[in-house]
Design a protein around this motif. Structure first.
Motif, PDB file in Angstrom:
ATOM      1  N   SER A 186      41.853  50.265  43.106  1.00 26.26           N
ATOM      2  CA  SER A 186      41.377  50.915  42.731  1.00 26.26           C
ATOM      3  C   SER A 186      41.676  52.293  42.537  1.00 26.26           C
ATOM      4  O   SER A 186      41.341  53.191  41.217  1.00 26.26           O
ATOM      5  CB  SER A 186      40.324  51.663  43.368  1.00 26.26           C
ATOM      6  OG  SER A 186      40.307  52.136  44.482  1.00 26.26           O
ATOM      7  N   GLU A 229      31.171  51.608  50.817  1.00 25.03           N
ATOM      8  CA  GLU A 229      30.945  50.250  50.401  1.00 25.03           C
ATOM      9  C   GLU A 229      29.597  50.358  50.721  1.00 25.03           C
ATOM     10  O   GLU A 229      30.217  48.804  51.177  1.00 25.03           O
ATOM     11  CB  GLU A 229      32.211  50.132  49.665  1.00 25.03           C
ATOM     12  CG  GLU A 229      32.516  51.115  48.497  1.00 25.03           C
ATOM     13  CD  GLU A 229      33.828  51.083  48.246  1.00 25.03           C
ATOM     14  OE1 GLU A 229      33.866  49.216  47.676  1.00 25.03           O
ATOM     15  OE2 GLU A 229      35.541  51.300  48.419  1.00 25.03           O
ATOM     16  N   SER A 267      35.481  54.796  52.880  1.00 22.02           N
ATOM     17  CA  SER A 267      36.844  55.193  52.340  1.00 22.02           C
ATOM     18  C   SER A 267      36.726  56.578  52.466  1.00 22.02           C
ATOM     19  O   SER A 267      35.706  57.413  51.996  1.00 22.02           O
ATOM     20  CB  SER A 267      37.032  54.762  51.254  1.00 22.02           C
ATOM     21  OG  SER A 267      37.036  53.228  50.925  1.00 22.02           O
ATOM     22  N   SER A 289      32.217  48.994  53.063  1.00 19.32           N
ATOM     23  CA  SER A 289      33.894  49.501  53.758  1.00 19.32           C
ATOM     24  C   SER A 289      33.294  51.071  53.649  1.00 19.32           C
ATOM     25  O   SER A 289      32.415  51.454  52.907  1.00 19.32           O
ATOM     26  CB  SER A 289      35.215  49.516  52.837  1.00 19.32           C
ATOM     27  OG  SER A 289      35.031  49.464  51.159  1.00 19.32           O
ATOM     28  N   HIS A 341      31.145  46.197  49.209  1.00 19.94           N
ATOM     29  CA  HIS A 341      32.422  45.524  50.078  1.00 19.94           C
ATOM     30  C   HIS A 341      32.312  46.187  51.258  1.00 19.94           C
ATOM     31  O   HIS A 341      33.290  45.607  52.366  1.00 19.94           O
ATOM     32  CB  HIS A 341      33.855  45.771  49.676  1.00 19.94           C
ATOM     33  CG  HIS A 341      33.554  45.316  47.901  1.00 19.94           C
ATOM     34  ND1 HIS A 341      33.995  44.518  47.512  1.00 19.94           N
ATOM     35  CD2 HIS A 341      33.930  46.493  46.652  1.00 19.94           C
ATOM     36  CE1 HIS A 341      33.951  43.961  46.747  1.00 19.94           C
ATOM     37  NE2 HIS A 341      33.962  45.175  45.306  1.00 19.94           N
ATOM     38  N   LYS A 374      38.509  54.207  56.632  1.00 21.78           N
ATOM     39  CA  LYS A 374      40.004  54.203  55.748  1.00 21.78           C
ATOM     40  C   LYS A 374      40.263  54.621  55.559  1.00 21.78           C
ATOM     41  O   LYS A 374      39.214  55.404  54.448  1.00 21.78           O
ATOM     42  CB  LYS A 374      40.483  52.558  55.385  1.00 21.78           C
ATOM     43  CG  LYS A 374      40.312  51.772  56.769  1.00 21.78           C
ATOM     44  CD  LYS A 374      40.831  50.501  56.052  1.00 21.78           C
ATOM     45  CE  LYS A 374      40.437  49.511  57.259  1.00 21.78           C
ATOM     46  NZ  LYS A 374      40.718  47.556  56.352  1.00 21.78           N
ATOM     47  N   TYR A 387      37.708  56.846  41.276  1.00 21.24           N
ATOM     48  CA  TYR A 387      38.041  55.302  42.835  1.00 21.24           C
ATOM     49  C   TYR A 387      36.716  54.344  42.168  1.00 21.24           C
ATOM     50  O   TYR A 387      35.787  54.315  41.692  1.00 21.24           O
ATOM     51  CB  TYR A 387      36.618  56.292  44.019  1.00 21.24           C
ATOM     52  CG  TYR A 387      37.076  55.280  44.896  1.00 21.24           C
ATOM     53  CD1 TYR A 387      38.126  55.005  45.533  1.00 21.24           C
ATOM     54  CD2 TYR A 387      35.975  54.479  45.466  1.00 21.24           C
ATOM     55  CE1 TYR A 387      38.245  54.041  46.841  1.00 21.24           C
ATOM     56  CE2 TYR A 387      36.065  53.472  46.899  1.00 21.24           C
ATOM     57  CZ  TYR A 387      37.312  53.136  47.173  1.00 21.24           C
ATOM     58  OH  TYR A 387      37.636  52.750  47.823  1.00 21.24           O
ATOM     59  N   VAL A 420      42.882  56.350  52.089  1.00 22.55           N
ATOM     60  CA  VAL A 420      43.156  55.733  51.036  1.00 22.55           C
ATOM     61  C   VAL A 420      43.619  56.446  50.080  1.00 22.55           C
ATOM     62  O   VAL A 420      44.223  57.721  50.120  1.00 22.55           O
ATOM     63  CB  VAL A 420      41.743  56.187  49.153  1.00 22.55           C
ATOM     64  CG1 VAL A 420      42.719  55.199  48.047  1.00 22.55           C
ATOM     65  CG2 VAL A 420      40.565  54.979  50.098  1.00 22.55           C
ATOM     66  N   ALA A 448      37.282  49.614  47.181  1.00 21.27           N
ATOM     67  CA  ALA A 448      38.411  48.823  48.472  1.00 21.27           C
ATOM     68  C   ALA A 448      37.859  47.931  47.869  1.00 21.27           C
ATOM     69  O   ALA A 448      39.495  47.149  48.352  1.00 21.27           O
ATOM     70  CB  ALA A 448      37.366  49.136  49.604  1.00 21.27           C
TER      71      ALA A 448
END
Length: 133
Positions: free
Chosen positions: A130, A36, A43, A41, A39, A97, A123, A99, A126
């Motif tokens: 979501s 992403e 995932s 991030s 944001h 991370k 999705y 999810v 993040a």
């Protein structure tokens, strides 16, 4: 990446792109990595519950010892550097991370490709709560 964006120069720098979805196949198991940019991030979305992980998330200084999500992240950050994307440093610092998903399973290894399609449908990022049932 150039092939994925059909060599469109407007898309190649990922300037207007919020999320990049990368379906993965590792040891006959499909899962999803979402990078992403909006944001900043990263995932990993897998149909197996966190209690029964098939996808490992171990980083290592040696590239060949990294697990695949970290390899994908490293290559993606190199691409961002190449196109001089404004989020390069933030994506480089982002932590990967896993999810938690409402439909996680403990034993269904046969339908993982279908789960990946479902993950991509549901999705939202993040930055939002979501993935729900």
């Amino acid at each position: 990446m150039n092939w994925a964006v059909n060599w469109n120069p407007t898309l190649m720098n990922l300037g207007d792109i919020d999320m990049v979805f990368i379906p993965m196949l590792e040891h006959d198991h499909y899962y999803l990595i979402v990078l992403e940019l909006k944001h900043t991030s990263i995932s990993v979305i897998d149909n197996f519950s966190i209690a029964y992980p098939l996808v490992r998330l171990n980083d290592h200084d040696d590239y060949f010892e990294k697990d695949f999500p970290y390899k994908v992240d490293e290559i993606f950050v190199k691409y961002l550097e190449h196109v001089k994307h404004s989020k390069t440093d933030k994506m480089n610092a982002a932590k990967i991370k896993k999810v938690k998903i409402a439909w996680a399973t403990n034993s269904n290894a046969l339908d993982c490709a279908m789960f990946v399609m479902r993950h991509m449908e549901k999705y939202m990022g993040a930055g939002r709560n979501s993935i729900v049932g």
